[in-house]
Structures are given as structure tokens and as C-alpha cells.
Design a protein around this motif. Structure first.
Motif, PDB file in Angstrom:
ATOM      1  N   ARG A 246       0.826  -1.202   0.000  1.00 10.97           N
ATOM      2  CA  ARG A 246       0.000   0.000   0.000  1.00 10.97           C
ATOM      3  C   ARG A 246       0.859   1.250   0.000  1.00 10.97           C
ATOM      4  N   ALA A 247       1.964   1.233   0.765  1.00 16.56           N
ATOM      5  CA  ALA A 247       2.870   2.382   0.779  1.00 16.56           C
ATOM      6  C   ALA A 247       3.510   2.592  -0.584  1.00 16.56           C
ATOM      7  N   LEU A 248       3.875   1.510  -1.261  1.00 13.94           N
ATOM      8  CA  LEU A 248       4.481   1.622  -2.594  1.00 13.94           C
ATOM      9  C   LEU A 248       3.478   2.130  -3.622  1.00 13.94           C
ATOM     10  N   VAL A 249       2.236   1.674  -3.518  1.00  6.41           N
ATOM     11  CA  VAL A 249       1.198   2.139  -4.437  1.00  6.41           C
ATOM     12  C   VAL A 249       0.988   3.639  -4.267  1.00  6.41           C
ATOM     13  N   ARG A 250       0.908   4.091  -3.018  1.00  9.30           N
ATOM     14  CA  ARG A 250       0.744   5.528  -2.771  1.00  9.30           C
ATOM     15  C   ARG A 250       1.934   6.308  -3.311  1.00  9.30           C
ATOM     16  N   ALA A 251       3.135   5.803  -3.083  1.00 11.39           N
ATOM     17  CA  ALA A 251       4.338   6.484  -3.552  1.00 11.39           C
ATOM     18  C   ALA A 251       4.365   6.570  -5.066  1.00 11.39           C
ATOM     19  N   LEU A 252       3.932   5.514  -5.739  1.00 13.81           N
ATOM     20  CA  LEU A 252       3.924   5.516  -7.200  1.00 13.81           C
ATOM     21  C   LEU A 252       2.934   6.540  -7.741  1.00 13.81           C
ATOM     22  N   GLY A 253       1.871   6.798  -7.000  1.00 14.55           N
ATOM     23  CA  GLY A 253       0.918   7.818  -7.422  1.00 14.55           C
ATOM     24  C   GLY A 253       1.458   9.222  -7.275  1.00 14.55           C
ATOM     25  N   ASP A 254       2.426   9.405  -6.379  1.00 14.95           N
ATOM     26  CA  ASP A 254       2.981  10.730  -6.142  1.00 14.95           C
ATOM     27  C   ASP A 254       4.228  11.023  -6.966  1.00 14.95           C
ATOM     28  N   SER A 255       4.991   9.975  -7.285  1.00 12.76           N
ATOM     29  CA  SER A 255       6.278  10.155  -7.948  1.00 12.76           C
ATOM     30  C   SER A 255       6.650   8.887  -8.683  1.00 12.76           C
ATOM     31  N   PRO A 256       7.349   8.999  -9.819  1.00 16.85           N
ATOM     32  CA  PRO A 256       7.768   7.784 -10.521  1.00 16.85           C
ATOM     33  C   PRO A 256       8.880   7.018  -9.803  1.00 16.85           C
ATOM     34  N   ARG A 257       9.473   7.625  -8.777  1.00 13.44           N
ATOM     35  CA  ARG A 257      10.553   6.948  -8.069  1.00 13.44           C
ATOM     36  C   ARG A 257       9.983   6.243  -6.851  1.00 13.44           C
ATOM     37  N   LEU A 258      10.064   4.920  -6.854  1.00 16.90           N
ATOM     38  CA  LEU A 258       9.613   4.176  -5.694  1.00 16.90           C
ATOM     39  C   LEU A 258      10.665   4.267  -4.593  1.00 16.90           C
ATOM     40  N   PRO A 259      10.247   4.395  -3.332  1.00 15.27           N
ATOM     41  CA  PRO A 259      11.204   4.537  -2.232  1.00 15.27           C
ATOM     42  C   PRO A 259      12.041   3.281  -2.036  1.00 15.27           C
ATOM     43  N   GLU A 260      13.243   3.466  -1.522  1.00 17.75           N
ATOM     44  CA  GLU A 260      14.099   2.340  -1.175  1.00 17.75           C
ATOM     45  C   GLU A 260      13.597   1.708   0.125  1.00 17.75           C
ATOM     46  N   LEU A 261      14.106   0.522   0.411  1.00 12.98           N
ATOM     47  CA  LEU A 261      13.641  -0.222   1.584  1.00 12.98           C
ATOM     48  C   LEU A 261      13.813   0.592   2.859  1.00 12.98           C
ATOM     49  N   GLY A 262      14.934   1.275   3.013  1.00 14.88           N
ATOM     50  CA  GLY A 262      15.180   2.044   4.220  1.00 14.88           C
ATOM     51  C   GLY A 262      14.153   3.144   4.428  1.00 14.88           C
ATOM     52  N   GLU A 263      13.726   3.792   3.332  1.00 14.54           N
ATOM     53  CA  GLU A 263      12.727   4.855   3.438  1.00 14.54           C
ATOM     54  C   GLU A 263      11.381   4.289   3.903  1.00 14.54           C
ATOM     55  N   THR A 264      10.994   3.167   3.327  1.00 17.11           N
ATOM     56  CA  THR A 264       9.725   2.555   3.722  1.00 17.11           C
ATOM     57  C   THR A 264       9.789   2.034   5.154  1.00 17.11           C
ATOM     58  N   ALA A 265      10.928   1.471   5.538  1.00 17.86           N
ATOM     59  CA  ALA A 265      11.087   0.989   6.909  1.00 17.86           C
ATOM     60  C   ALA A 265      10.917   2.143   7.901  1.00 17.86           C
ATOM     61  N   ALA A 266      11.519   3.289   7.585  1.00 17.13           N
ATOM     62  CA  ALA A 266      11.389   4.450   8.460  1.00 17.13           C
ATOM     63  C   ALA A 266       9.933   4.895   8.567  1.00 17.13           C
ATOM     64  N   ARG A 267       9.224   4.849   7.446  1.00 22.25           N
ATOM     65  CA  ARG A 267       7.819   5.259   7.452  1.00 22.25           C
ATOM     66  C   ARG A 267       6.983   4.316   8.314  1.00 22.25           C
ATOM     67  N   LEU A 268       7.389   3.034   8.364  1.00 19.38           N
ATOM     68  CA  LEU A 268       6.661   2.056   9.180  1.00 19.38           C
ATOM     69  C   LEU A 268       7.233   1.936  10.593  1.00 19.38           C
ATOM     70  N   ALA A 269       8.236   2.766  10.902  1.00 21.76           N
ATOM     71  CA  ALA A 269       8.831   2.816  12.241  1.00 21.76           C
ATOM     72  C   ALA A 269       9.480   1.497  12.643  1.00 21.76           C
ATOM     73  N   VAL A 270      10.174   0.851  11.688  1.00 18.01           N
ATOM     74  CA  VAL A 270      10.949  -0.356  11.987  1.00 18.01           C
ATOM     75  C   VAL A 270      12.305  -0.216  11.311  1.00 18.01           C
ATOM     76  N   SER A 271      13.250  -1.046  11.705  1.00 15.25           N
ATOM     77  CA  SER A 271      14.560  -1.030  11.068  1.00 15.25           C
ATOM     78  C   SER A 271      14.505  -1.762   9.730  1.00 15.25           C
ATOM     79  N   PRO A 272      15.425  -1.470   8.798  1.00 18.09           N
ATOM     80  CA  PRO A 272      15.448  -2.203   7.529  1.00 18.09           C
ATOM     81  C   PRO A 272      15.569  -3.713   7.728  1.00 18.09           C
ATOM     82  N   ALA A 273      16.394  -4.142   8.705  1.00 16.93           N
ATOM     83  CA  ALA A 273      16.554  -5.581   8.938  1.00 16.93           C
ATOM     84  C   ALA A 273      15.242  -6.206   9.414  1.00 16.93           C
ATOM     85  N   THR A 274      14.527  -5.500  10.283  1.00 17.91           N
ATOM     86  CA  THR A 274      13.238  -6.012  10.767  1.00 17.91           C
ATOM     87  C   THR A 274      12.239  -6.112   9.632  1.00 17.91           C
ATOM     88  N   LEU A 275      12.217  -5.096   8.761  1.00 21.08           N
ATOM     89  CA  LEU A 275      11.284  -5.122   7.643  1.00 21.08           C
ATOM     90  C   LEU A 275      11.596  -6.286   6.710  1.00 21.08           C
TER      91      LEU A 275
END
Length: 358
Positions: A246-275
Motif C-alpha cells: 500500500r505504501a508503494l502504491v501511494r508512492a507511485l501515485g505521487d512520484s515515478p521513483r519508488l522509495p528504497e527499503l530504508g525509506e519505507t522501513a522508516a515510514r513504518l517505524a521499523v529497522s530495515p533488517a526487521t522489515l
């Protein structure tokens, strides 16, 4: 919004009942705006809108809620009456029991069972787990698909009745893996096993005591959109994979650049390793989710829109048309231009020996 797409194997399965009866499926596919040629490509996918149109065409043809997939037809209105009979029960367990008894009134219909614990699960699980079981001995391909749909719809109906998603602990199927077995993780969100002794799904037994939160108006609205209201994976809570998608779908609607894993992890308040670990537990990865979001958006854009292919490629984050064409061929086995041509004119013949013009 990048809606999910559906593998052509499920289209074939949906058609298998009428094909068994000797029905010409080409007019059905054309009515659904699904290119008949797509059925020959194992990698092909269709949009939700195309699949829904095919369902409605089959329903009109068969006058059967099971679309010719079962050993006996189910008259239109049967599912609605079962829902009506179950809606005012004291809790989910009572509603499920009533639904099971309702379908038991029809010879040749689904032989269903609500099981509360069992010795095969071990003493430590007695009273902790419940299961919804389809006891029919479905052996034909079309009957297997019906068994799968029964498990999905009953799971989603139960979740809808109590207003929150019931997490499944396991799902088992008494038949070999179908060609789209890798889709089952997305469909059920739990470990799936084929070749089991029986078909069904298990969940925490405490859900059986949950009160029903739906009324007649809710039911009327749901039935107008059935079965897709139940086959979809909306509402009732989500898995980590669904949150990321869902986060990637929203991001794709706002910009052609999909966020990297670290950016999405931060948005979900978890570490990249946890994600990464939680996505692996859901049977997927961040890279795979990014790929499927782009794939589904590309298929929907080509089948349902008229945006120039170069603009669609740029909107999906591809720096060059050639990169988009390579990715689309990997996803579907054809080129963007050929897919659009066939989707907009299902009777068109592809140009060239493979996939046509791009």
C-alpha cells in the motif's frame, strides 16, 4: 492506484466448468475484453475489471452461483439467503454453524464443517484452534478451483461479519499444487500445503466468540458487490507485506521513483533488517513487492487507459522505453504495444510470430 492483477491460470480455472460442458469460451472472453490469445501464455495476467466482467458473463450464461464449477449448480440467491440466515446470530461461531447447516440442506452442494480443535493438532491446541473444512472429494480441476474459492469466501465473510480480518494460521488443500500455487501466499496470508488429507483453513478459536457487527444495510451493500467484496483483501487489518504494498502504491501515485527499503522501513517505524525479516515471514521481499506494484500498474494502464506507452513507462519510473519493454516482456511474455492492441481489440491478431508490434 495500482490494483492487483490476476494470473491467466485463474482465468482458465474460472472457465473450466463451462469448458467441460462444451461451451465456446471465445465470446465470453471477448465480452470481458480479455484477448483469447492470452490464455495460451502462462505468464499473462488480466486486470480485476476484466476478471469481474468475465465472472458476470459466466453468471449470466450459467445461472449458477458456482458458474458450472461444482457437481451441482447453486441457484442464484442461495448465498444471500445463507447470509440472511446467519446475520443475527449471537456470535461468529453460531453464524458459521448456521451457514454450514444451511448448505447441508442442498444435496450435491458444498459439504462444509466447522471444527473446534482436534486431536490431530495435539493436546496443547485443544480449544485454541478452529478450522473451516470443505469435505467434498473434489477431484476435477474445476472442482478444485471451487474448493479454493469456498475457503477464501468463507474466510473473508467471517472477517466481514466481525469487522476485522481473521488471521489464518494455515491452509491445506487435498489436491496437487495448481499452476498458480505461488499466488496462494498472497491469497491466504499463511503457510499453505498441498496434497493434504483435506481442504480447509485454521484460525484462533477465540474468534468464534466475537459478536457480529453487521446489519441488514451492510449486508445489502456487500451482496451488491459480491463475490468481489469477499475475494478482495481490503479492510480487517493487514499483513506487513500488504502495508508495504500500500505504501508503494501511494508512492507511485505521487512520484515515478519508488522509495528504497530504508525509506519505507522508516515510514513504518521499523529497522530495515526487521522489515526484511517480516516480509520474508510473509513469503515475499521488498524487491518483489516493488516489481509487482509496477507490473500491476503497467497492465492496468495498458488494458484500461490510452496513455502513450512512453509516458506510462516514465510514470512507472523507467528511464528508457527499452527498459520498460524488457520488464514487461519478463512479466507477461509479450510487449506493451501488443498487450494494449489485444486488450482494446480482443479479436485482433498479433503481428509477427511472437507478440506483435510494440
Amino acid at each position: 492506484m495500482a490494483r492487483r492483477t490476476i494470473t491467466v491460470h485463474q482465468v482458465r480455472a474460472l472457465l473450466s466448468g463451462v469448458r467441460r460442458g462444451g461451451v465456446d469460451i471465445v465470446p465470453l472472453l471477448q465480452a470481458a475484453q480479455i484477448p483469447p490469445l492470452l490464455l495460451g501464455d502462462a505468464r499473462a495476467r488480466v486486470t480485476t475489471a476484466q476478471f469481474i466482467r468475465l465472472f458476470h458473463a459466466l453468471y449470466a450464461l450459467t445461472d449458477d452461483e458456482f458458474l458450472g464449477l461444482g457437481p451441482q449448480p447453486s441457484r442464484p440467491g442461495t448465498f444471500a439467503m445463507m447470509c440472511q440466515a446467519s446475520l443475527h446470530c449471537r456470535d461468529l461461531g453460531a453464524a458459521m454453524e448456521r451457514g454450514v447447516r444451511f448448505y447441508g440442506l442442498f444435496p450435491g452442494g458444498p459439504d462444509l464443517l466447522l471444527e473446534r480443535g482436534g486431536p490431530e493438532w495435539g493436546a496443547h491446541q485443544a480449544g485454541e484452534e478452529a478450522a473451516f473444512i470443505v469435505r467434498n472429494d473434489f477431484t476435477a480441476e474445476e472442482e478444485r478451483f471451487l474448493a479454493e474459492c469456498l475457503v477464501i469466501i468463507w474466510h473473508r465473510l467471517c472477517s466481514w461479519l466481525i469487522g476485522r480480518r481473521i488471521a489464518l494460521r494455515w491452509a491445506t488443500f487435498a489436491f496437487p499444487p495448481p499452476p498458480y500455487a505461488d499466488e496462494y501466499q498472497q491469497l491466504f496470508g499463511c503457510p499453505v500445503r498441498f496434497g493434504a488429507e483435506r481442504t480447509g483453513a485454521g484460525f484462533a478459536a477465540h474468534h468464534l466468540g466475537a459478536p457480529l457487527v453487521r446489519d441488514e444495510a451492510d449486508l445489502a451493500l456487500m451482496l451488491r458487490r459480491a463475490p468481489f467484496e469477499l475475494l478482495s483483501r481490503r479492510a480487517y487489518g493487514t499483513t506487513v507485506a500488504e502495508q508495504v504494498r500500500r505504501a508503494l502504491v501511494r508512492a507511485l501515485g505521487d512520484s515515478p521513483r519508488l522509495p528504497e527499503l530504508g525509506e519505507t522501513a522508516a515510514r513504518l517505524a521499523v529497522s530495515p533488517a526487521t522489515l526484511r525479516r517480516r516480509l520474508a515471514a510473509d513469503g515475499t521481499s521488498y524487491k518483489e513487492l516493488k516489481d509487482t506494484v509496477r507490473r500491476d500498474a503497467a497492465i492496468v494502464g495498458l488494458a484500461e487507459g490510452d496513455e502513450p506507452i512512453a509516458e506510462l513507462a516514465a510514470r512507472l519510473g523507467f528511464s528508457e522505453d527499452t527498459a520498460f519493454h524488457r520488464a514487461f516482456r519478463r512479466w507477461t511474455g509479450t510487449t506493451p504495444g501488443a498487450y494494449r492492441l489485444l486488450s482494446h481489440d480482443p479479436g485482433a491478431a498479433p503481428e509477427g510470430p511472437a507478440t506483435g508490434a510494440s
